[in-house]
Design an enzyme around this catalytic site. Structure first.
Site, PDB file in Angstrom:
ATOM      1  N   CYS A  69      -5.313   9.418  -3.245  1.00  0.00           N
ATOM      2  CA  CYS A  69      -4.576   8.487  -2.394  1.00  0.00           C
ATOM      3  C   CYS A  69      -3.129   8.323  -2.854  1.00  0.00           C
ATOM      4  O   CYS A  69      -2.233   8.120  -2.038  1.00  0.00           O
ATOM      5  CB  CYS A  69      -5.265   7.133  -2.382  1.00  0.00           C
ATOM      6  SG  CYS A  69      -6.824   7.080  -1.476  1.00  0.00           S
ATOM      7  N   HIS A  94     -11.558   7.382   5.032  1.00  0.00           N
ATOM      8  CA  HIS A  94     -10.660   8.531   5.059  1.00  0.00           C
ATOM      9  C   HIS A  94     -11.407   9.764   4.555  1.00  0.00           C
ATOM     10  O   HIS A  94     -12.282   9.650   3.686  1.00  0.00           O
ATOM     11  CB  HIS A  94      -9.451   8.321   4.141  1.00  0.00           C
ATOM     12  CG  HIS A  94      -8.314   7.575   4.751  1.00  0.00           C
ATOM     13  ND1 HIS A  94      -7.450   6.794   4.007  1.00  0.00           N
ATOM     14  CD2 HIS A  94      -7.872   7.495   6.023  1.00  0.00           C
ATOM     15  CE1 HIS A  94      -6.534   6.277   4.794  1.00  0.00           C
ATOM     16  NE2 HIS A  94      -6.765   6.684   6.021  1.00  0.00           N
ATOM     17  N   ASP A 105       0.806  -1.222   0.000  1.00  0.00           N
ATOM     18  CA  ASP A 105       0.000   0.000   0.000  1.00  0.00           C
ATOM     19  C   ASP A 105       0.838   1.270   0.000  1.00  0.00           C
ATOM     20  O   ASP A 105       0.298   2.376   0.106  1.00  0.00           O
ATOM     21  CB  ASP A 105      -0.932   0.022   1.221  1.00  0.00           C
ATOM     22  CG  ASP A 105      -2.114  -0.899   1.047  1.00  0.00           C
ATOM     23  OD1 ASP A 105      -2.446  -1.223  -0.107  1.00  0.00           O
ATOM     24  OD2 ASP A 105      -2.716  -1.291   2.064  1.00  0.00           O
ATOM     25  N   ARG A 107       0.665  -1.337   7.603  1.00  0.00           N
ATOM     26  CA  ARG A 107       1.214  -0.172   6.919  1.00  0.00           C
ATOM     27  C   ARG A 107       2.203   0.633   7.771  1.00  0.00           C
ATOM     28  O   ARG A 107       2.778   1.620   7.284  1.00  0.00           O
ATOM     29  CB  ARG A 107       0.088   0.759   6.464  1.00  0.00           C
ATOM     30  CG  ARG A 107      -0.888   0.133   5.481  1.00  0.00           C
ATOM     31  CD  ARG A 107      -1.761   1.165   4.815  1.00  0.00           C
ATOM     32  NE  ARG A 107      -0.981   2.071   3.977  1.00  0.00           N
ATOM     33  CZ  ARG A 107      -1.482   3.131   3.354  1.00  0.00           C
ATOM     34  NH1 ARG A 107      -2.761   3.435   3.468  1.00  0.00           N
ATOM     35  NH2 ARG A 107      -0.694   3.906   2.606  1.00  0.00           N
TER      36      ARG A 107
END
Length: 292
Positions: free
Chosen positions: A285, A185, A85, A110
């Site tokens: 993103c 988010h 990610d 992450r």
């Protein structure tokens, strides 16, 4: 009379479009060389759905090249094996007036990304770097409007991180609560179309149903002229868009939202992010902005 009103409407749109001035931006991105969906930490991720890494890389490259064609500077961070990610660079730092607030991820999968981006900031001459005590996923939940920082919470970023961001970045912060787990988010439910200036307020687009009633009321009060997105706009990650003040880079499926922003004088620019969306990501993103 009808023709007169149509002419007036066209002239108004042309006038508004002339007012939309693109500003050169400086972005940071990370190639999806190790992109995969090996775990599920948001409702969009399904490890049972195959991922085409080469296609993801082509889509990412087209997004990067789109920014460059629009006149923006793009730096790249070296991806790391085992961090699929890391392509979602927006989650690893918030930069306002040269001050950097790093990230502290909510999910252990992450967490190692934060240190790689911290090193990148150091190597590229940033001197005011603070690594947070509280959990924050950077521009995933922080949106700079030119005068204040909109800060999301509810799923990832801790509310205490909003106070920390205000102290570190030295800007006013407005807290907003997200209530729909699909829009985990802030950058999946809201983006800044144009930043505030001394003589003009900020302009945003957002999906009201992603927010709590109090947050919706705050957004209506702060941004009465906002572009209001609908469920279809949000579901294709249309709100995970990037604007330079004129050009709005958004997913190819977001045609209805594109019409709405075009009516406000912006120029939609479409990109295909379908493979990256399998991990819950879109144009924003993949894009961290450096504001020096």
């Amino acid at each position: 009379m009808r023709n007169q009103w149509q002419l007036i409407a066209r002239l108004r749109c042309a006038y508004i479009r002339c007012m939309r001035v693109p500003l050169p931006r400086h972005y940071v991105m990370c190639p999806p060389r190790y992109f995969a969906v090996d775990y599920a930490i948001n409702p969009w991720m399904d490890p049972n759905v195959p991922v085409d890494r080469e296609r993801a890389l082509r889509q990412w490259t087209e997004l990067r090249d789109t920014y460059r064609r629009l006149g923006h500077l793009v730096d790249e961070v070296e991806p790391q094996p085992g961090l699929p990610d890391m392509v979602f660079a927006a989650n690893s730092g918030t930069v306002v007036e040269g001050r950097v607030l790093g990230a502290k991820f909510a999910n252990p999968q992450r967490s190692a990304e934060a240190e790689h981006f911290r090193r990148w900031f150091v190597e590229h001459g940033f001197h005011e770097i603070t690594m947070p005590q509280e959990t924050n996923e950077a521009e995933g939940d922080f949106a700079w409007t030119g005068h204040l920082l909109l800060a999301g919470t509810g799923f990832r970023t801790d509310p205490k991180a909003h106070t920390e961001a205000q102290e570190v970045l030295k800007v006013p912060v407005v807290s907003l609560r997200l209530v729909d787990p699909r829009y985990y988010h802030l950058d999946t439910a809201l983006f800044v179309l144009s930043e505030a200036t001394d003589d003009r307020p900020a302009h945003i687009a957002y999906y009201p149903e992603a927010f709590s009633p109090g947050s919706r009321a705050a957004l209506r009060r702060l941004f009465p002229d906002a572009v209001v997105a609908d469920a279809d706009d949000a579901a294709c990650f249309g709100l995970n868009a990037v604007s330079d003040g004129r050009h709005v880079v958004l997913p190819v499926e977001a045609t209805a939202l594109a019409e709405k922003v075009a009516a406000h004088g912006y120029e939609p620019v479409f990109v295909d992010i379908s493979e990256l969306r399998k991990a819950g990501g879109g144009p924003k993103c993949c894009t961290m902005e450096l504001r020096k």
